[in-house]
Scaffold this motif. Structure first.
Motif, PDB file in Angstrom:
ATOM      1  N   ALA A 104       0.842  -1.202   0.000  1.00  0.00           N
ATOM      2  CA  ALA A 104       0.000   0.000   0.000  1.00  0.00           C
ATOM      3  C   ALA A 104       0.876   1.250   0.000  1.00  0.00           C
ATOM      4  CB  ALA A 104      -0.930   0.003   1.205  1.00  0.00           C
ATOM      5  N   PHE A 107       2.429   2.004  -3.604  1.00  0.00           N
ATOM      6  CA  PHE A 107       1.489   2.638  -4.544  1.00  0.00           C
ATOM      7  C   PHE A 107       1.254   4.095  -4.161  1.00  0.00           C
ATOM      8  CE2 PHE A 107      -0.467  -1.757  -5.419  1.00  0.00           C
ATOM      9  CZ  PHE A 107       0.447  -1.965  -6.434  1.00  0.00           C
ATOM     10  N   ALA A 108       0.968   4.304  -2.881  1.00  0.00           N
ATOM     11  CA  ALA A 108       0.672   5.668  -2.443  1.00  0.00           C
ATOM     12  C   ALA A 108       1.885   6.563  -2.638  1.00  0.00           C
ATOM     13  CB  ALA A 108       0.238   5.662  -0.990  1.00  0.00           C
ATOM     14  N   SER A 111       2.303   7.659  -6.229  1.00  0.00           N
ATOM     15  CA  SER A 111       1.319   8.666  -6.578  1.00  0.00           C
ATOM     16  C   SER A 111       1.689  10.020  -5.965  1.00  0.00           C
ATOM     17  CB  SER A 111      -0.060   8.215  -6.110  1.00  0.00           C
ATOM     18  OG  SER A 111      -1.046   9.008  -6.699  1.00  0.00           O
ATOM     19  N   PHE A 112       2.101   9.995  -4.702  1.00  0.00           N
ATOM     20  CA  PHE A 112       2.473  11.250  -4.041  1.00  0.00           C
ATOM     21  C   PHE A 112       3.716  11.861  -4.678  1.00  0.00           C
ATOM     22  CE2 PHE A 112       0.011   9.984  -0.153  1.00  0.00           C
ATOM     23  CZ  PHE A 112      -0.820  11.093  -0.183  1.00  0.00           C
ATOM     24  N   HIS A 115       2.301  12.262  -9.115  1.00  0.00           N
ATOM     25  CA  HIS A 115       1.031  12.775  -9.632  1.00  0.00           C
ATOM     26  C   HIS A 115       0.680  14.118  -9.028  1.00  0.00           C
ATOM     27  CE1 HIS A 115      -0.259   8.421 -10.688  1.00  0.00           C
ATOM     28  NE2 HIS A 115       0.465   8.971 -11.625  1.00  0.00           N
ATOM     29  N   ILE A 117      -1.748  16.019  -7.026  1.00  0.00           N
ATOM     30  CA  ILE A 117      -2.799  15.711  -6.063  1.00  0.00           C
ATOM     31  C   ILE A 117      -3.183  16.985  -5.335  1.00  0.00           C
ATOM     32  CG2 ILE A 117      -3.319  14.460  -3.928  1.00  0.00           C
ATOM     33  CD1 ILE A 117      -1.274  12.354  -5.018  1.00  0.00           C
ATOM     34  N   TRP A 196       0.804   0.806 -14.784  1.00  0.00           N
ATOM     35  CA  TRP A 196       1.187  -0.451 -14.122  1.00  0.00           C
ATOM     36  C   TRP A 196       2.544  -0.943 -14.569  1.00  0.00           C
ATOM     37  CZ3 TRP A 196      -1.268  -1.192 -10.004  1.00  0.00           C
ATOM     38  CH2 TRP A 196      -2.628  -0.916  -9.897  1.00  0.00           C
ATOM     39  N   LEU A 199       5.315   1.168 -13.260  1.00  0.00           N
ATOM     40  CA  LEU A 199       5.542   0.851 -11.850  1.00  0.00           C
ATOM     41  C   LEU A 199       6.339  -0.433 -11.712  1.00  0.00           C
ATOM     42  CD1 LEU A 199       2.283   1.547  -9.850  1.00  0.00           C
ATOM     43  CD2 LEU A 199       4.556   2.405  -9.393  1.00  0.00           C
TER      44      LEU A 199
ATOM     45  N   SER B  34      -3.940   7.925 -10.188  1.00  0.00           N
ATOM     46  CA  SER B  34      -3.625   8.204  -8.782  1.00  0.00           C
ATOM     47  C   SER B  34      -4.750   7.739  -7.864  1.00  0.00           C
ATOM     48  CB  SER B  34      -3.344   9.691  -8.592  1.00  0.00           C
ATOM     49  OG  SER B  34      -4.485  10.445  -8.917  1.00  0.00           O
ATOM     50  N   VAL B  36      -6.541   5.013  -8.196  1.00  0.00           N
ATOM     51  CA  VAL B  36      -6.330   3.585  -7.942  1.00  0.00           C
ATOM     52  C   VAL B  36      -5.139   3.381  -7.005  1.00  0.00           C
ATOM     53  CG1 VAL B  36      -5.930   1.351  -9.033  1.00  0.00           C
ATOM     54  CG2 VAL B  36      -7.218   3.119 -10.243  1.00  0.00           C
ATOM     55  N   LEU B  37      -4.077   4.133  -7.278  1.00  0.00           N
ATOM     56  CA  LEU B  37      -2.856   3.927  -6.494  1.00  0.00           C
ATOM     57  C   LEU B  37      -3.033   4.348  -5.041  1.00  0.00           C
ATOM     58  CD1 LEU B  37      -0.155   5.088  -9.041  1.00  0.00           C
ATOM     59  CD2 LEU B  37      -0.665   2.771  -8.316  1.00  0.00           C
ATOM     60  N   LEU B  38      -3.818   5.397  -4.822  1.00  0.00           N
ATOM     61  CA  LEU B  38      -3.982   5.886  -3.460  1.00  0.00           C
ATOM     62  C   LEU B  38      -5.052   5.127  -2.692  1.00  0.00           C
ATOM     63  CD1 LEU B  38      -3.646   9.735  -3.940  1.00  0.00           C
ATOM     64  CD2 LEU B  38      -2.081   8.213  -2.765  1.00  0.00           C
TER      65      LEU B  38
END
Lengths: 292, 311
Positions: A104, A107-108, A111-112, A115, A117, A196, A199, B34, B36-38
């Motif tokens: 988890a 992935f987070a 993104s942080f 991306h 946000i 994907w 990643l 993002s 999905v990833l978050l």
């Protein structure tokens, strides 16, 4: 300093060769002082551990630190079925917790890191804050929630332990991903790779040291946790090793040798894991997120 | 890069038809991936961290009990718990003990110990240095339960520390509970502080130290006027980190003394646990937990503030 002035290939002696360099005293006051200080501190660190090592092999172990009458029986007692099962429970709990947090968190963190946000700054600050909150505050509400849902067992507890490490893991992995140049991903995206694929094939291999540190942190965090299993695991045969160890201490007839031996068996994996892995990514685990 | 190539880049990226013409590549855009990833982290943190904390805030204002009548049929009691709290002498004592424990053994004790070690290790025999460093790091990696057991064994009656002090029958852990618990906590955290300071010391430029020596500064002067000022930011960071780590250190104190003897080591996390699971007042326990959240929020704010000042 003198070597810089010297012509590199000349064999003749330089003109100042008759001068002798200032002597650095081999033993100065501060050196002696430092050595004494460090020796005393080394003793300070060693003394409490000394009991552990000696009592674990002492036939007549007590809280006294003395020369042992050698025996291996305490280790044999420590590996009896119930005690071994507690170690196995701890292993399962820690592996599950570590895996959940690391996946988890990965992935987070990606993104942080990459991306756009909304409110990214405040959210990240909030996550950093969560990593510093004492876990004690979760005990009452989690106990209420788990009791009413009938979840006072191993696996929900493992998931919760994974979550308690997650905020710090996100930070740790994000620091690693931030350091990866974006060109590689952009090249992959231009080749029409999906998120994907990027990643998996680009970020994952490059973040391996970070993921390993995060996984190690998650594992150690769950392995060392005493309070959460104590309150949230109701059945004895699912109980984790530290709670079992505490049971030894509170027993009516205290078996000091077994306490020491079981402590060693319980602590060894964490110490060895840390010492073995820390060399490979010195920068990551110790300082990664903690200092920032 | 011209506008034309930017647009053709947008095409090769496989954006939907509409976006190809409108998307501005110079501005960060929302990326659906993002979400999905978050998702996993968000679900986990919400469900098992934030919702429980919110729930705990509510429970803090109820008369929930661990067993008995109010275990199931509890209700909102408004300020009743808060009223108990402000008249609870143990609570005030607990706050004072927490400050003592956190500042004394964490912010000051562990940091100072680590700092002294890192500095003294610089001109120390290699063998002694390595042994001391390894011992400090092992002490840091030990699980909290083991640390508690080891310290209990060495400080209680007939343990090695009272024996070394000359009186094996002296129960140091009972007589000086707070001091021993603080020592144990500093003992367990100093390794981390030492690692941080060793890394920071390696970053002190050699030229500055050489310049100080050239000016005839003594060792002590170099240390206090050059090295320590350069370590200032690490000292602040280490103090705050040790504060946070000590504040969360429930296990050590609970296993060594269970808050005793006579509340002498009853720091806030231990008191909260005892109220809930020994005296069965889960509601009041949750309220004490809320106080802990407030304190750590204040500490976190301090952390952020100091971090901003440094930049």
């Amino acid at each position: 300093m003198t070597q810089d002035v010297q012509p590199s290939k000349s064999t003749e002696l330089p003109p100042w060769s008759h001068l002798t360099p200032n002597k650095v005293p081999r033993w100065s006051f501060s050196k002696v002082f430092s050595n004494i200080v460090i020796s005393v501190l080394a003793l300070f660190f060693a003394i409490p551990m000394l009991w552990l090592a000696l009592a674990s092999v002492d036939k007549n172990a007590t809280f006294q630190t003395k020369i042992p009458v050698l025996t291996a029986e305490h280790y044999i007692v420590s590996l009896e079925s119930g005690n071994l099962a507690a170690l196995r429970n701890s292993l399962v709990i820690s592996l599950v917790a570590s895996a959940i947090g690391t996946v988890a968190g990965f992935f987070a963190a990606y993104s942080f890191s990459r991306h756009h946000i909304v409110w990214k700054g405040p959210i990240l600050l909030g996550i950093l804050f969560l990593s510093g909150v004492p876990i004690t505050i979760l005990i009452v509400p989690m106990y209420e929630m788990f009791t009413s849902a009938g979840l006072l067992t191993m696996f929900p507890t493992a998931v919760l332990l994974g979550v308690t490490a997650l905020p710090f893991q996100i930070y740790l992995i994000k620091n690693f991903i931030d350091a990866i140049p974006r060109d590689l991903e952009e090249a992959a995206y231009i080749e029409r790779a999906k998120t994907w694929r990027v990643l998996w094939s680009v970020i994952l291999p490059l973040t391996m040291p970070g993921l390993a540190s995060a996984a190690l942190f998650g594992f150690v965090n769950a392995w060392g946790s005493f309070l959460i299993p104590l309150v949230l695991i109701s059945s004895d045969d699912q109980q984790a090793a530290p709670v079992r160890l505490f049971g030894f201490v509170n027993a009516t007839s205290i078996d000091y040798g077994a306490i020491a031996a079981y402590s060693i068996i319980y602590s060894l994996p964490v110490v060895v894991l840390y010492l073995a892995l820390s060399r490979q990514f010195k920068t990551g685990f110790v300082l990664g997120g903690a200092v920032r | 890069m011209s506008v034309l190539t930017q647009n053709s880049d947008a095409r090769t990226l496989g954006l939907p038809e509409k976006l190809r013409l409108e998307a501005r590549l110079d501005k960060a855009r929302f990326n659906p991936a993002s979400l999905v990833l978050l998702a996993p982290a968000t679900v986990l943190l919400l469900g098992l961290f934030l919702v429980p904390v919110a729930y705990a805030i509510y429970l803090g204002f109820t008369n929930l009990q661990l067993i008995g009548l109010h275990a199931v049929n509890y209700r909102f009691t408004g300020w009743a718990n808060v009223n108990t709290l402000i008249h609870d002498a143990t609570f005030y004592q607990s706050i004072w003990l927490t400050v003592l424990f956190v500042v004394g053994s964490g912010a000051v004790g562990a940091t100072l110990l680590g700092l002294v070690m890192a500095i003294a290790m610089q001109d120390c025999l290699r063998l002694i240095r390595q042994i001391a460093g390894a011992l400090a790091i092992v002490a840091w990696t030990l699980p909290p339960t083991t640390i508690a057991i080891v310290w209990k064994a060495s400080s209680t009656e007939s343990g090695i520390i009272p024996t070394l002090l000359g009186n094996p029958n002296y129960d140091l852990l009972y007589d000086q509970a707070m001091l021993i618990v603080c020592l144990a906590n500093s003992w367990s955290l100093a390794g981390l502080a030492m690692i941080m300071f060793s890394a920071a010391l390696r970053n002190v430029p050699e030229e500055i130290l050489a310049a100080a020596r050239l000016e005839g500064a003594s060792r002590a002067q170099t240390l206090f006027k050059v090295t320590l000022p350069m370590l200032r930011s690490t000292i602040v960071t280490s103090s705050l980190l040790m504060t946070l780590l000590t504040f969360g250190n429930f296990t050590l104190v609970y296993l060594m003394t269970a808050g005793g003897p006579g509340n002498q080591t009853n720091i806030l996390p231990v008191y909260s646990y005892l109220q809930g699971f020994k005296f069965f007042n889960l509601g009041y326990s949750a309220l004490l937990g809320n106080v802990i959240v407030l304190i750590s929020a204040a500490l976190g704010g301090l952390f952020v503030l100091l971090g901003k000042q440094r930049r």
